[in-house]
Enzyme design. Structure first.
Site, PDB file in Angstrom:
ATOM      1  N   TYR A  61       0.807  -1.139   0.071  1.00  0.00           N
ATOM      2  CA  TYR A  61       0.029   0.007   0.077  1.00  0.00           C
ATOM      3  C   TYR A  61       0.975   1.216   0.151  1.00  0.00           C
ATOM      4  O   TYR A  61       0.676   2.366   0.537  1.00  0.00           O
ATOM      5  CB  TYR A  61      -0.957   0.119   1.307  1.00  0.00           C
ATOM      6  CG  TYR A  61      -1.770  -1.128   1.428  1.00  0.00           C
ATOM      7  CD1 TYR A  61      -2.876  -1.709   0.606  1.00  0.00           C
ATOM      8  CD2 TYR A  61      -1.599  -2.077   2.495  1.00  0.00           C
ATOM      9  CE1 TYR A  61      -3.551  -2.785   0.750  1.00  0.00           C
ATOM     10  CE2 TYR A  61      -2.304  -3.106   2.891  1.00  0.00           C
ATOM     11  CZ  TYR A  61      -3.240  -3.488   1.862  1.00  0.00           C
ATOM     12  OH  TYR A  61      -3.975  -4.549   2.042  1.00  0.00           O
ATOM     13  N   TYR A 189     -14.707  -4.405   3.704  1.00  0.00           N
ATOM     14  CA  TYR A 189     -13.514  -4.695   3.309  1.00  0.00           C
ATOM     15  C   TYR A 189     -13.178  -6.186   3.364  1.00  0.00           C
ATOM     16  O   TYR A 189     -13.346  -6.827   4.610  1.00  0.00           O
ATOM     17  CB  TYR A 189     -12.481  -4.229   4.223  1.00  0.00           C
ATOM     18  CG  TYR A 189     -10.847  -4.408   3.762  1.00  0.00           C
ATOM     19  CD1 TYR A 189     -10.272  -4.067   2.458  1.00  0.00           C
ATOM     20  CD2 TYR A 189     -10.199  -5.277   4.380  1.00  0.00           C
ATOM     21  CE1 TYR A 189      -8.869  -4.395   2.004  1.00  0.00           C
ATOM     22  CE2 TYR A 189      -8.945  -6.050   3.976  1.00  0.00           C
ATOM     23  CZ  TYR A 189      -8.497  -5.213   2.835  1.00  0.00           C
ATOM     24  OH  TYR A 189      -6.994  -5.948   2.259  1.00  0.00           O
ATOM     25  N   ASP A 283     -17.390 -13.002   7.346  1.00  0.00           N
ATOM     26  CA  ASP A 283     -16.052 -12.852   7.257  1.00  0.00           C
ATOM     27  C   ASP A 283     -15.538 -12.468   8.516  1.00  0.00           C
ATOM     28  O   ASP A 283     -15.587 -11.139   9.118  1.00  0.00           O
ATOM     29  CB  ASP A 283     -15.707 -11.753   6.002  1.00  0.00           C
ATOM     30  CG  ASP A 283     -14.122 -11.480   6.106  1.00  0.00           C
ATOM     31  OD1 ASP A 283     -13.638 -11.916   6.886  1.00  0.00           O
ATOM     32  OD2 ASP A 283     -13.782 -10.595   5.314  1.00  0.00           O
ATOM     33  N   LYS A 312      -6.055 -14.255  10.316  1.00  0.00           N
ATOM     34  CA  LYS A 312      -5.538 -13.300  11.230  1.00  0.00           C
ATOM     35  C   LYS A 312      -4.854 -13.967  12.477  1.00  0.00           C
ATOM     36  O   LYS A 312      -4.084 -14.561  12.566  1.00  0.00           O
ATOM     37  CB  LYS A 312      -6.217 -12.139  11.585  1.00  0.00           C
ATOM     38  CG  LYS A 312      -6.294 -11.150  10.392  1.00  0.00           C
ATOM     39  CD  LYS A 312      -6.660  -9.870  10.758  1.00  0.00           C
ATOM     40  CE  LYS A 312      -7.116  -8.986   9.579  1.00  0.00           C
ATOM     41  NZ  LYS A 312      -5.878  -8.295   8.966  1.00  0.00           N
TER      42      LYS A 312
HETATM   43  C1  LIG Z   1     -12.656  -8.637   7.293  1.00  0.00           C
HETATM   44  C2  LIG Z   1     -11.160  -8.833   6.610  1.00  0.00           C
HETATM   45  N1  LIG Z   1     -11.122  -9.974   5.624  1.00  0.00           N
HETATM   46  C3  LIG Z   1     -10.199 -10.504   4.821  1.00  0.00           C
HETATM   47  C4  LIG Z   1      -9.006  -9.604   5.023  1.00  0.00           C
HETATM   48  C5  LIG Z   1      -7.730 -10.055   4.352  1.00  0.00           C
HETATM   49  O1  LIG Z   1      -6.680 -10.636   4.766  1.00  0.00           O
HETATM   50  P1  LIG Z   1      -5.401 -11.177   4.490  1.00  0.00           P
HETATM   51  O2  LIG Z   1      -4.527  -9.712   4.560  1.00  0.00           O
HETATM   52  O3  LIG Z   1      -4.822 -12.021   5.316  1.00  0.00           O
HETATM   53  O4  LIG Z   1      -5.465 -11.689   3.213  1.00  0.00           O
HETATM   54  C6  LIG Z   1      -8.952  -8.666   5.953  1.00  0.00           C
HETATM   55  C7  LIG Z   1      -7.626  -8.015   6.334  1.00  0.00           C
HETATM   56  O5  LIG Z   1      -7.495  -6.808   6.774  1.00  0.00           O
HETATM   57  C8  LIG Z   1     -10.041  -8.431   6.979  1.00  0.00           C
HETATM   58  O6  LIG Z   1      -9.788  -7.455   7.644  1.00  0.00           O
END
Ligand SMILES: Cc1ncc(COP(=O)(O)O)c(C=O)c1O
Length: 463
Positions: A61, A189, A283, A312
């Site tokens: 980024y 996101y 998610d 995570k």
């Molecule tokens: C809600 C959510 N989904 C998916 C992701 C993507 O995960 P990664 O960075 O491990 O690809 C993130 C990352 O911040 C997230 O906060």
């Protein structure tokens, strides 16, 4: 276009507009602020490896022409990041919300060391290993009732891609070829891969360059406040026959601005998806593993999604691993005599044994530690510690949920947020303000004094 105007319910007026593009994870510098970046870099005694490596590194980024040199880290310990020059920073954001037990937790390290000696990796097709099979059993037990089938991958974004493939193919396998779109949300996101990007708030700008390549999705608002559930249901009904699944970050929208909404609304959205036969994907990559106070945010709403993504904190932040977990209903739609009905996905490093060992160790800690009380204490301390910010002129909102504390500003621009970050560093804390918010997402093991230092530093610097 017509479709877009109907379902693209976003109003850019509602946002604090900022002359740059930036989320919790990314920043694209505007040349206007180059002077700030340069001043940050001035007089830094960067180690040789950093200077040399910078010629070959492409940072996340970052506008590589203007990006500041990252802070060289020597090592981590507990909730501290120790810099190359010996300075210690209290980590307020647990490495993008992953290091929930703090860094270098002895139990996770010891389980990983054992696994490292036996077998760091082996492919997952045609071969099986205990760490992954054991972890799948454990995940099926702790996730909401009915989520029984675990597909491992190596990052959150990929877990989301897998969820999308599961949902699309679920309908395909059932002979319904019309349901091929997804419902996602403003301020949402879900990751940076192509499918996951298509599910992000289109206003956020980060993904503009790819609009032509990405599938078009239905973007809706989370039905809170004035936006009524009745209106939401009407829209949902209208698009149900062309929708494979709805994807949502339960209770807290993370990188889209740490926006909270209620468990009742979440439960209602889940109910409506069931009513209109739309698969419901939760998610939980950011919210999972107690970040919002319950093991999974879905637990607070008492719901079982059709598909859930975790990542995570799954390994306690030690190493990359993610999982997409499906109910019997979804899984069963892939069972047949025909290979074409199978889920055609298989990352090289899926279910990496070292990562699974870390995840099993992390789950041991969730079983052993009294994190419920610890997170309640963190929540109270965040509430108390951030309260003085409420009366500050430039503060629009202060909100706390579980181990998440947010201070939202009225006026923020990239330069200011960047200056804040620099000031935080000089005070010995690692925080990354983004958009119009400053937030704390500490490790659950953080000491009271360290958490106090995080909250008081924010209050003092904003004064
Ligand atoms: C809600 C959510 N989904 C998916 C992701 C993507 O995960 P990664 O960075 O491990 O690809 C993130 C990352 O911040 C997230 O906060």
């Amino acid at each position: 276009m017509q479709e877009k105007s109907k379902f693209h319910l976003l109003s850019s007026k509602e946002h604090v507009r900022i002359p740059f593009e930036m989320t919790g994870k990314f920043q694209i510098a505007n040349s206007k602020f180059q002077h700030i970046i340069r001043s940050m870099n001035a007089d830094k005694n960067t180690p040789k490896w950093l200077d040399e490596g910078l010629q070959n590194i492409w940072l996340p980024y970052a506008q590589m022409q203007t990006a500041p040199t990252p802070l060289p880290v020597s090592h981590t310990s507990g909730t501290k990041i120790i810099l190359d020059d010996g300075r210690e920073l209290i980590d307020g954001i647990s490495s993008w919300w992953s290091a929930c037990h703090g860094y270098n937790h002895p139990h996770i390290i010891s389980e990983m060391e054992k696994q490292l000696k036996i077998m760091p990796h082996v492919m997952f097709a045609g071969l099986a290993h205990k760490p992954a099979y054991h972890l799948a059993n454990r995940l099926a037990k702790i996730t909401p009732e009915g989520l029984n089938h675990v597909f491992f991958s190596d990052s959150g974004s990929v877990a989301v891609e897998v969820a999308m493939k599961m949902a699309a193919q679920y309908w395909h396998n059932k002979g319904d070829h019309k349901r091929n779109r997804f419902i996602c949300f403003k301020n949402g996101y879900h990751g940076d891969t192509m499918g996951a990007m298509s599910l992000a708030d289109p206003d956020d700008g980060m993904h503009k360059a790819f609009t032509k390549y990405m599938p078009k999705q239905y973007v809706m608002e989370i039905p809170t406040g004035e936006y009524s559930l009745a209106e939401f249901e009407e829209l949902l009904e209208g698009i149900s026959k062309t929708t494979a699944a709805l994807i949502i970050e339960p209770l807290v929208q993370g990188a889209g601005g740490l926006k909270f909404y209620s468990a009742d609304i979440l439960a209602e959205i889940r109910r409506l998806c069931a009513k209109y036969e739309i698969l419901f994907i939760a998610d939980e990559i950011a919210t999972g593993f107690m970040r919002t106070g319950s093991m999974f945010a879905c637990d607070e709403a008492g719901i079982t999604p059709d598909i859930m993504c975790v990542g995570k904190s799954l390994t306690g932040g030690a190493i990359g691993l993610a999982a997409t977990i499906a109910t019997d209903k979804v899984f069963d739609a892939f069972l047949s005599d025909n290979l074409e009905n199978a889920l055609m996905h298989g990352p090289t490093y899926m279910a990496n044994p070292l990562a699974c060992a870390a995840a099993n160790a992390s789950l041991d800690l969730f079983e052993r530690e009294d994190y419920i009380s610890k997170i309640e204490a963190i929540e109270n301390q965040l509430r108390e510690g951030l309260a003085p910010c409420k009366s500050l002129e430039n503060v629009a909102d202060v909100r706390v949920k579980g181990a998440i504390g947010v201070v939202q500003l009225k006026n923020a621009d990239w330069g200011y947020m960047f200056e804040l970050r620099e000031k935080f560093i000089t005070k010995g804390v690692w925080l990354r303000p983004f958009g119009d918010i400053i937030y704390i997402m500490p490790a659950f093991t953080i000491e009271n004094e360290d958490l106090s230092k995080l909250t008081s530093t924010i209050c003092k610097i904003l004064k």
